[in-house]
Design a protein around this motif. Structure first.
Motif, PDB file in Angstrom:
ATOM      1  N   UNK A 142      -3.253  -2.088  -1.328  1.00  0.00           N
ATOM      2  CA  UNK A 142      -1.884  -1.610  -1.132  1.00  0.00           C
ATOM      3  C   UNK A 142      -1.674  -0.250  -1.792  1.00  0.00           C
ATOM      4  N   UNK A 143      -2.248  -0.058  -2.966  1.00  0.00           N
ATOM      5  CA  UNK A 143      -2.110   1.236  -3.633  1.00  0.00           C
ATOM      6  C   UNK A 143      -2.770   2.332  -2.805  1.00  0.00           C
ATOM      7  N   UNK A 144      -3.945   2.070  -2.269  1.00  0.00           N
ATOM      8  CA  UNK A 144      -4.649   3.072  -1.467  1.00  0.00           C
ATOM      9  C   UNK A 144      -3.936   3.353  -0.149  1.00  0.00           C
ATOM     10  N   UNK A 145      -3.385   2.299   0.472  1.00  0.00           N
ATOM     11  CA  UNK A 145      -2.731   2.495   1.764  1.00  0.00           C
ATOM     12  C   UNK A 145      -1.438   3.293   1.618  1.00  0.00           C
ATOM     13  N   UNK A 146      -0.666   3.025   0.571  1.00  0.00           N
ATOM     14  CA  UNK A 146       0.616   3.710   0.403  1.00  0.00           C
ATOM     15  C   UNK A 146       0.442   5.117  -0.139  1.00  0.00           C
ATOM     16  N   UNK A 147      -0.687   5.381  -0.789  1.00  0.00           N
ATOM     17  CA  UNK A 147      -0.916   6.700  -1.386  1.00  0.00           C
ATOM     18  C   UNK A 147      -2.146   7.365  -0.780  1.00  0.00           C
ATOM     19  N   UNK A 148      -2.300   7.245   0.520  1.00  0.00           N
ATOM     20  CA  UNK A 148      -3.439   7.865   1.192  1.00  0.00           C
ATOM     21  C   UNK A 148      -3.369   9.385   1.088  1.00  0.00           C
ATOM     22  N   UNK A 149      -4.527  10.026   1.131  1.00  0.00           N
ATOM     23  CA  UNK A 149      -4.574  11.486   0.970  1.00  0.00           C
ATOM     24  C   UNK A 149      -3.928  12.212   2.139  1.00  0.00           C
ATOM     25  N   UNK A 150      -3.861  11.571   3.312  1.00  0.00           N
ATOM     26  CA  UNK A 150      -3.282  12.222   4.483  1.00  0.00           C
ATOM     27  C   UNK A 150      -1.757  12.179   4.500  1.00  0.00           C
ATOM     28  N   UNK A 151      -1.142  11.417   3.595  1.00  0.00           N
ATOM     29  CA  UNK A 151       0.311  11.274   3.616  1.00  0.00           C
ATOM     30  C   UNK A 151       1.030  12.336   2.794  1.00  0.00           C
TER      31      UNK A 151
END
Length: 524
Positions: A61-70
């Motif tokens: 969840x941390x990686x999905x919400x804070x992805x580098x592309x966002x």
């Protein structure tokens, strides 16, 4: 009966409350939009006491919400998060017992996250390796303050080294992470002393890791071979080694003759049953010793089979080993030593397979290991499974050395090689030699060559004349073009001059560009 019903209802309510609390401690209290923890304490408080599945879900969840592309700043946050995961891996690896499931989850996630932040991942790994190098240097400089490990890596360091070998390529000739890692492993094997069976197990783990890293590039590790030779020597009781060296009947050579510096305590890994058998052999007479041994085996079958209670191959469990303290009593038992023996046999077999990179020097490289294995194979009352494994290893080492010896070519001795003298012929001279004369006896062939030379000469002359004519024609064309251009330019200049004069006459009222009033003023 009413009191019993009330108690049952209370038990049911308590069970529901416990289930609700368990669900609350589960993934339901994890936010679907969590921010990246800024410090390790925040992340540790978030995943403290959770199973491996919940740890994986929280990190996903941390990686999905804070992805580098966002967002543009998420790249830096992911780098910070990678460092936090690295620190959490080190903290979990130092716990007892070792949480294997959590470490596996963290390894998978870090393998996925490393390609997103490759330079930061390599920097973190290099910093960790530098700390391990400094720790080893301090332990070797002051052994009294090194603790019970005497410089050897503990469970936390071993798991970190294994993680780095999985994350970065080990087949590169030079790599900013795996090259210092290989140097550190070799330093462990060649400089750290072994004073207890636990340190021997740690050394075997390091040797296996070094072989695994070298196998991808088909490299050879001399540190592993020397360490294994010293490890097999530690399985031989000191009394047996001294007796064999004095009698000369065994294929045993001292460490000085093998040019191998052993950091093992002599007889450290010797089995108790083998020690007892060695003392019995020293007490008996040399001529009738073998007959007395047979009688003792018939009279006392229990003593003969005290080490054969476990015929299967014991395996060395990594997580169980790392979860035990260094001074555990089980490390001194024959069962644990047999596990170390089988682990050493498997590692030595793998090292023998990788020794092909040494070329023709394989027999000399494997000589210390072959001698040590031969000494272990001659031990009496060794369990059947261990004895069979050692004999197979001895045969493998001998076959590998023999195969290389057969392929060797003898050295070239120049004084024994007969040089072949080339044949000599008398030169042929023409008495009436002339420079441009053809001495071919076949006149037709000679005339054909003459005509061919004349044809080539005429062809070159014709090509030379054509080039001169082409150059002359080009010069004439350029001259005609320049003359036409000059005439056109002269006519254009006259035409434009006439136009300018007409324009000036029109503007001055027919005075050809001269105003008389202005001319008078100028004269005044």
């Amino acid at each position: 009966p009413q009191q019993e019903k009330q108690q049952q209802q209370q038990h049911v309510d308590q069970a529901h409350a416990a289930a609700a609390a368990a669900e609350l401690d589960g993934p339901l209290d994890l936010s679907y939009t969590p921010a990246v923890p800024e410090t390790y304490q925040e992340f540790a408080a978030l995943v403290a006491g959770r199973p491996a599945e919940h740890l994986q879900l929280a990190i996903q969840r941390i990686r999905a919400f804070n992805a580098a592309a966002l967002a543009t700043d998420n790249k830096r946050r992911l780098q910070v998060f990678y460092g936090i995961l690295e620190q959490h891996f080190a903290m979990l690896a130092g716990e007892q017992p070792v949480p294997a499931a959590h470490l596996d989850i963290l390894t998978q996630i870090m393998l996925q996250l490393a390609p997103e932040v490759p330079f930061y991942a390599a920097t973190v790994a290099r910093m960790r390796l530098e700390k391990l190098h400094d720790r080893l240097s301090k332990a070797l400089a002051n052994p009294l303050a090194a603790g019970p490990l005497l410089g050897w890596p503990g469970s936390r360091q071993i798991m970190q080294l294994r993680l780095f070998s999985c994350m970065f390529p080990t087949s590169d000739k030079r790599h900013p992470v795996t090259t210092p890692l290989a140097l550190l492993l070799g330093k462990y094997l060649m400089q750290c002393p072994v004073t207890c069976p636990y340190l021997a197990a740690a050394g075997l783990l390091v040797a296996g890791m070094a072989l695994h890293n070298a196998s991808a590039a088909a490299r050879f590790c001399p540190e592993v071979v020397n360490f294994l030779a010293a490890a097999f020597s530690a399985f031989v009781p000191p009394a047996a080694a001294g007796t064999a060296a004095q009698s000369g009947t065994a294929a045993w050579e001292p460490a000085a003759a093998q040019q191998v510096v052993s950091l093992f305590t002599p007889g450290l890994l010797a089995l108790d049953c083998c020690k007892a058998e060695v003392h019995k052999q020293q007490a008996t007479d040399k001529h009738i010793g073998s007959n007395k041994q047979k009688k003792q085996q018939q009279q006392h079958p229990k003593n003969h089979g005290q080490c054969q209670h476990q015929q299967h191959k014991p395996r060395l469990q990594l997580y169980q080993l790392l979860s035990q303290p260094t001074d555990a009593t089980k490390f001194g038992s024959d069962t644990f030593k047999l596990q170390l023996l089988h682990c050493a046999v498997a590692t030595a077999s793998r090292a023998c397979q990788l020794s092909s990179g040494c070329g023709d020097a394989v027999p000399q490289v494997l000589q210390p290991l072959t001698a040590a294995v031969a000494a272990v194979a001659q031990l009496q009352k060794l369990p059947e499974s261990a004895a069979a494994a050692v004999v197979r290893l001895q045969q493998q080492l001998q076959e590998t050395s023999a195969a290389v010896m057969v392929k060797r070519k003898p050295l070239l001795q120049s004084h024994r090689v007969k040089t072949v003298i080339p044949r000599e012929f008398n030169p042929r001279f023409e008495t009436d030699f002339a420079l441009n004369k053809d001495f071919d006896p076949d006149r037709q062939r000679s005339q054909a060559r003459k005509l061919q030379r004349q044809l080539v000469k005429e062809k070159r002359g014709a090509m030379r004349e054509l080039r001169r004519d082409a150059a002359f024609m080009a010069a004439e064309r350029d001259a005609d073009k320049a003359r036409v251009d000059a005439e056109r330019l002269t006519s254009e200049r006259a035409f434009y001059s006439e136009l300018q004069m007409q324009e000036a006459d029109a503007k001055s009222g027919g005075q050809r560009g001269m105003n008389p009033h202005k001319r008078k003023k100028r004269n005044k």
